[in-house]
Design an enzyme around this catalytic site. Structure first.
Site, short mmCIF file in Angstrom:
data_model
loop_
_atom_site.label_atom_id
_atom_site.label_comp_id
_atom_site.label_asym_id
_atom_site.label_seq_id
_atom_site.Cartn_x
_atom_site.Cartn_y
_atom_site.Cartn_z
N CYS A 121 -5.25 -2.41 -1.12
CA CYS A 121 -6.08 -3.55 -1.50
C CYS A 121 -7.17 -3.13 -2.47
O CYS A 121 -7.86 -2.12 -2.28
CB CYS A 121 -6.70 -4.18 -0.26
N CYS B 101 -2.16 2.84 3.28
CA CYS B 101 -2.83 1.74 3.98
C CYS B 101 -3.99 2.25 4.83
O CYS B 101 -4.15 3.44 5.06
CB CYS B 101 -1.82 0.96 4.81
N ASP B 102 -4.78 1.31 5.34
CA ASP B 102 -6.08 1.63 5.93
C ASP B 102 -6.07 2.77 6.95
O ASP B 102 -6.96 3.62 6.94
CB ASP B 102 -6.65 0.39 6.62
N LYS B 103 -5.11 2.78 7.88
CA LYS B 103 -5.16 3.75 8.98
C LYS B 103 -4.47 5.05 8.64
O LYS B 103 -4.57 6.02 9.39
CB LYS B 103 -4.53 3.14 10.25
N CYS C 191 0.82 -1.21 0.00
CA CYS C 191 0.00 0.00 0.00
C CYS C 191 0.86 1.26 0.00
O CYS C 191 0.47 2.29 -0.57
CB CYS C 191 -0.91 0.03 1.23
N ASP D 158 -2.26 -4.07 7.67
CA ASP D 158 -3.36 -4.87 8.20
C ASP D 158 -3.37 -6.25 7.58
O ASP D 158 -3.60 -7.26 8.27
CB ASP D 158 -4.70 -4.17 7.91
N GLU E 66 -9.37 -6.89 13.40
CA GLU E 66 -10.30 -7.25 12.34
C GLU E 66 -10.40 -8.76 12.24
O GLU E 66 -9.39 -9.47 12.36
CB GLU E 66 -9.82 -6.69 10.99
N SER F 186 -12.61 -6.56 8.38
CA SER F 186 -11.95 -6.02 7.21
C SER F 186 -13.00 -5.49 6.25
O SER F 186 -14.14 -5.95 6.24
CB SER F 186 -11.13 -7.11 6.52
#
Length: 590
Positions: free
Chosen positions: A194, A122-124, A49, A81, A463, A489
């Site tokens: 992702c 990435c996600d965070k 990511c 993650d 998650e 997720s």
């Protein structure tokens, strides 16, 4: 002496030591009057990511210099993650959101920067950056690192979730070892977040909808040249925002959050959007709360006109984007079909978006979308017409009942059996539940309960992608419900209910469930119910004792002591004075 010192201050001589330090970083005589822009770079090789972020950062820095500002780059962290999923390391994922926010705030406030350009993947990274931006209230823009391109095997597009589901398929003897290995080899072909409408692409879409990133930027592929060009253009837009003193809280209004919610619903976005939008709203001082009124459609907010904290949503809120996990396409397909601006224009045309909301380029949403067609192109099937949605009703719902008096978040779109009334299979950790699923101990009709995985109990609110993917892989997606105080997720689907609050570790009713208890999960009635008498629950509560803390030192221990309920965003400063930092309107560079 007093007069000499007064003149020295007036002439700026007192700033000489500061300027001496800045000269060492590249400042010249003519640079000290230019705005200083902090560039928060989330680059790392820990995850695909973020491994392309340096190139975007360099393009942004060059553009900032060209726009007459002085960029000062600094690093901020990320964790993967996907790589930590299913391990103890996943407990650090949500914690990293707070670390990212705190680190950006710390550098920007300490160095008194005039603006911020945050680059993340990435996600965070995204909610972490937005929390800091909302707190500080200095001119800011977010640059998304971009999405990964789809993997490909046996005629099918692959994402990282394909690998998790392949494990479940393998354990259920539905595929062989060779196919499992081929999926692993091909699922993630290069740089980028992702590829489905999972958490990263959900949050990038929400940020674009809120007006703090550029149009079309949220669905671009990480490796394409247009992504680098968008980073440079973002820098130019930010430089102008700094000059105009256009502040984040001018943009992050209630209207902006309602627009983000509408877009998340339309694209079939991640349940994590609930948690993150609540946290960003808290940082910016915008009232927003989960609505737990029965029979409402939605995401964190509610629809009741009498609820001052609920964000109104029209009913129904259709899901019109056919991306994974709800559909078969990936984010790059959405981009080619018109991206988030096309989705927003459809919503705007049907009264589900507020066109007056402001964006970072100084234009309103309506102005930004002026040239976007009102209907999607007919030569694609990624974005559906409003009258022919993938699902007529939004995919996220807030459930309430004696198991979740503060609410819980459920995914309900595409669920063939909207109600399961079955025996509880109780597990006090993710690992124990996964073992039972993979060894075939879970059968149709069961309600899998995973507890002590909440913000405090985990700690860190992991998650549950491994258990949910294993359930899907075993062919039980329509026959088994999963209920947890942990998270999911963005790739999760099926009859899943997370963010149960209060969580088990603080005495929520989830802690009182016993093996075999009858549990009702009813998506249509928005109900999460433990079918045990009040008297029996009172007896169990009197006998319950909180478990010992899993961590007594370090960041997880600190987080467990500070974190709020998931129903309020799992933030770590909720019990402090509200209002954020909010000094952007007062600060001047000098």
């Amino acid at each position: 002496m007093d007069n000499v010192r007064s003149r020295a201050i007036t002439q700026g001589v007192e700033r000489t030591p500061n300027r001496a330090m800045l000269r060492a970083t590249g400042f010249g005589d003519g640079d000290f009057e230019k705005p200083i822009v902090g560039v928060a770079n989330g680059y790392s090789t820990i995850t695909p990511c973020n491994m392309g972020l340096n190139a975007l950062t360099e393009r942004a820095i060059a553009a900032l210099r060209g726009a007459g500002t002085m960029p000062q780059v600094f690093g901020t962290i990320t964790v993967s993650d996907g790589i930590s999923m299913g391990t103890e390391g996943m407990k650090y994922s949500l914690v990293s959101r707070e670390v990212i926010a705190d680190s950006i705030e710390t550098v920007c406030q300490a160095q008194s920067v005039d603006g911020l350009l945050a680059v993340g993947g990435c996600d965070k990274n995204m909610p972490g950056a937005l929390i800091a931006i909302a707190r500080m209230n200095i001119p800011s823009i977010f640059v998304y690192g971009g999405t990964i391109k789809a993997g490909r095997y046996d005629g099918q597009d692959l994402t990282v979730v394909s690998a998790f589901e392949a494990v479940g398929q393998f354990c259920a003897h539905r595929i062989g070892e060779k196919e499992l290995l081929e999926v692993e080899r091909r699922a993630c072909p290069g740089a980028g977040s992702c590829g489905g409408m999972f958490t990263a692409n959900t949050m990038s879409s929400a940020i674009e909808a809120m007006g703090l990133s550029l149009p079309y930027s949220s669905t671009m592929a990480a490796e394409d040249e247009e992504k680098a060009e968008s980073a440079a253009r973002s820098a130019e837009v930010l430089a102008e925002a700094v000059r105009r003193r256009l502040l984040p809280r001018d943009i992050l209004t209630r209207k902006a959050f309602e627009n983000a919610i509408a877009v998340v619903m339309a694209v079939g976005g991640s349940t994590n959007a609930v948690l993150h939008l609540l946290a960003i709203a808290h940082a910016g001082g915008v009232p927003l709360a989960v609505n737990v009124h029965a029979k409402t459609t939605v995401l964190p907010p509610g629809t009741s006109a009498t609820d001052p904290e609920g964000a109104p949503l029209n009913d129904p809120d259709p899901e019109i984007v056919v991306t994974k996990p709800s559909g078969r396409y990936v984010a790059t397909d959405l981009h080619e079909a018109g991206g988030i601006p096309q989705v927003m224009k459809i919503l705007l045309e049907h009264g589900l978006l507020d066109g007056d909301a402001l964006t970072i380029n100084g234009e309103s949403i309506s102005e930004v979308l002026a040239d976007v067609p009102a209907e999607p192109r007919r030569d694609q099937d990624v974005i559906r017409p409003f009258g022919k949605p993938l699902y007529a009703q939004g995919h996220l719902a807030i459930l309430k009942g004696n198991l979740a008096t503060e609410g819980a978040v459920a995914k309900i779109s595409g669920v063939r059996v909207p109600k399961i009334n079955g025996p509880a299979r109780v597990f006090d950790s993710e690992e124990k539940s996964l073992e039972a699923i993979l060894n075939g101990s879970i059968v149709p009709g069961d309600v899998v309960v995973i507890r002590y995985e909440g913000p405090v109990g985990g700690p860190g609110m992991r998650e549950m992608l491994a258990p949910t993917s294993a359930i899907i892989g075993a062919g039980l997606g329509d026959a088994v419900a999963l209920v947890t105080d942990g998270r999911f997720s963005g790739g999760t689907y099926g009859m899943v209910v997370g963010h149960v609050a209060p969580e088990a570790a603080v005495g929520g009713a989830l802690a009182l469930v016993e093996e075999g208890d009858l549990v009702t999960v009813d998506a249509e009635a928005r109900l999460l119910q433990l079918n045990v008498s009040d008297e029996e629950l009172a007896r169990r509560r009197a006998a319950w004792r909180p478990p010992a803390a899993r961590y007594t030192r370090g960041v997880l221990a600190k987080y467990a002591r500070l974190v709020s309920s998931s129903s309020t965003g799992a933030v770590t400063d909720r019990n402090l004075n509200d209002g954020g930092i909010g000094r952007g309107e007062e600060r001047e560079h000098g």
